[in-house]
Scaffold this active site. Structure first.
Site, mmCIF file in Angstrom:
data_model
loop_
_atom_site.group_PDB
_atom_site.id
_atom_site.type_symbol
_atom_site.label_atom_id
_atom_site.label_comp_id
_atom_site.label_asym_id
_atom_site.label_seq_id
_atom_site.Cartn_x
_atom_site.Cartn_y
_atom_site.Cartn_z
ATOM 1 N N ARG A 2 0.825 -1.207 0.000
ATOM 2 C CA ARG A 2 0.000 0.000 0.000
ATOM 3 C C ARG A 2 0.863 1.262 0.000
ATOM 4 N NH1 ARG A 2 -2.169 -1.062 4.287
ATOM 5 N NH2 ARG A 2 -1.235 0.423 5.733
ATOM 6 N N TYR A 41 4.433 -14.115 -11.323
ATOM 7 C CA TYR A 41 5.650 -14.194 -10.517
ATOM 8 C C TYR A 41 6.812 -14.753 -11.336
ATOM 9 C CZ TYR A 41 2.822 -13.485 -6.268
ATOM 10 O OH TYR A 41 1.994 -12.986 -5.301
ATOM 11 N N HIS A 62 8.552 -15.635 1.967
ATOM 12 C CA HIS A 62 9.660 -14.720 1.699
ATOM 13 C C HIS A 62 10.888 -15.450 1.170
ATOM 14 C CE1 HIS A 62 8.205 -11.236 4.519
ATOM 15 N NE2 HIS A 62 7.437 -11.426 3.474
ATOM 16 N N LYS A 80 10.172 -7.398 5.721
ATOM 17 C CA LYS A 80 10.579 -7.955 7.018
ATOM 18 C C LYS A 80 9.509 -8.909 7.534
ATOM 19 C CE LYS A 80 7.331 -5.999 9.342
ATOM 20 N NZ LYS A 80 6.338 -6.846 10.056
ATOM 21 N N ARG A 148 -2.137 -12.486 9.293
ATOM 22 C CA ARG A 148 -1.238 -12.507 10.439
ATOM 23 C C ARG A 148 -1.755 -13.393 11.567
ATOM 24 N NH1 ARG A 148 -0.578 -6.086 10.664
ATOM 25 N NH2 ARG A 148 -2.687 -6.314 9.789
ATOM 26 N N TYR A 218 -2.735 0.879 20.546
ATOM 27 C CA TYR A 218 -1.590 1.042 19.649
ATOM 28 C C TYR A 218 -0.449 1.789 20.353
ATOM 29 C CZ TYR A 218 1.036 2.037 15.392
ATOM 30 O OH TYR A 218 2.020 2.106 14.432
ATOM 31 N N THR A 238 7.209 3.464 12.587
ATOM 32 C CA THR A 238 6.397 3.744 11.393
ATOM 33 C C THR A 238 6.124 5.239 11.241
ATOM 34 O OG1 THR A 238 4.271 3.447 12.538
ATOM 35 C CG2 THR A 238 5.284 1.477 11.557
#
Length: 327
Positions: A2, A41, A62, A80, A148, A218, A238
């Site tokens: 994004r 890909y 990854h 990462k 996640r 957060y 961030t």
């Protein structure tokens, strides 16, 4: 993606040539939006007009895709963390070194000047003798179905947010770390880690603690505590391009706030990666002979070694605090 694609399209350091994805229609939409080619890909890795690949697939993929890119002769910027274990990341690091190709892990915060400012204050003795480092990155619960929460895709709080304070401790202290103990709160249904803490020590005896999780309000920060002063860094990982970092120094009878200029850490990261690729092209042995790239590879491997140590030593508890075992 994004943030990465717009940054690449706007960067003078890189040229966005093609994008690839599992969904052909969405890939075409992205390509049209950013003015580049759409490909598969495998097709992307076979292109002669591409020097480097940004690997942003789910974490468990990854290493497989970064390896394929390296074997295709492409430099790699991998999201990462670089992988899910030190064994597979070690294999990837050695492959990049053998091929003389750039392999960098996309921890964007490493490129923000605020951390170099912190390192300078420590080196100048503003904190006295450094005694401890505490880092945290915690976020609220994710939407149901978020990848996640899928362990098979490399999910879990440790790999998603826990790696940030671990990597920050490596950066700021500049020493190898050893994990002394850890606790993970896991989902009872499948053992996925939802939050955790770890205690570490540096080679010179600085004590390190990190907190991370998917169960919190957060927050992201780190604090350095020395014999003479304490230094706190908020929004450490961030920071958006317009954000002005504020470093807070607290002494026994004195306090200071240092407001730093805003900085685009993603743009700096892309520029640094592009510069590394350019150096590799004009250096005998490529990136294998570049001390800076040796350091990047070593740091990626050390981060995963720390992750493995946390997993090995962690006491696991469920939401109602029942111990579910170690290792």
């Amino acid at each position: 993606m994004r943030r990465a694609l717009p940054a690449m399209a706007a960067s003078d350091a890189v040229e966005l040539t093609a994008v690839a994805g599992r969904d052909a229609q969405r890939t075409r939409e992205f390509a049209d939006r950013f003015g580049c080619a759409a490909d598969t890909y495998d097709g992307l890795l076979q292109r002669d007009d591409i020097d480097a690949v940004y690997v942003s697939v789910p974490t468990s993929l990854h290493v497989p895709w970064a390896e394929r890119a390296l074997r295709a002769g492409k430099h790699v910027l991998v999201e990462k963390p670089a992988g899910i274990s030190a064994v597979e990341v070690g294999d990837l690091v050695r492959l990049a070194e053998e091929r003389g190709l750039v392999l960098r892990e996309n921890f964007m915060f490493l490129h923000h000047p605020q951390h170099e400012h912190v390192r300078g204050m420590v080196a100048d003795g503003r904190l006295g003798t450094l005694r401890s480092f505490h880092g945290s990155f915690c976020i609220p619960p994710l939407r149901e179905g978020d990848i996640r929460y899928d362990e098979a895709l490399g999910g879990g709080a440790l790999l998603d947010v826990g790696v940030y304070p671990l990597r920050a401790a490596q950066l700021i202290l500049g020493e190898r770390l050893t994990v002394a103990g850890a606790t993970l709160r896991v989902r009872e249904s499948d053992g996925l880690d939802l939050s955790g803490q770890a205690t570490l020590a540096s080679e010179s005896g600085v004590l390190v603690t990190v907190d991370f999780g998917f169960e919190h309000t957060y927050g992201q920060s780190y604090t350095l505590w020395g014999s003479q002063a304490r230094l706190s860094v908020d929004r450490a990982f961030t920071a958006p391009p317009t954000y002005q970092p504020v470093l807070v120094l607290e002494e026994q009878d004195h306090g200071e706030r240092f407001t730093l200029p805003p900085s685009d850490q993603l743009a700096h990261g892309l520029a640094g990666f592009a510069a590394a690729v350019a150096r590799a092209a004009r250096t005998e042995g490529g990136a294998a002979a570049d001390p800076a790239e040796t350091a990047w590879r070593a740091a990626a491997l050390e981060t995963m070694e720390l992750v493995d140590q946390v997993r090995k030593l962690a006491v696991r508890v469920t939401g109602d605090a029942r111990v579910t075992g170690e290792g």
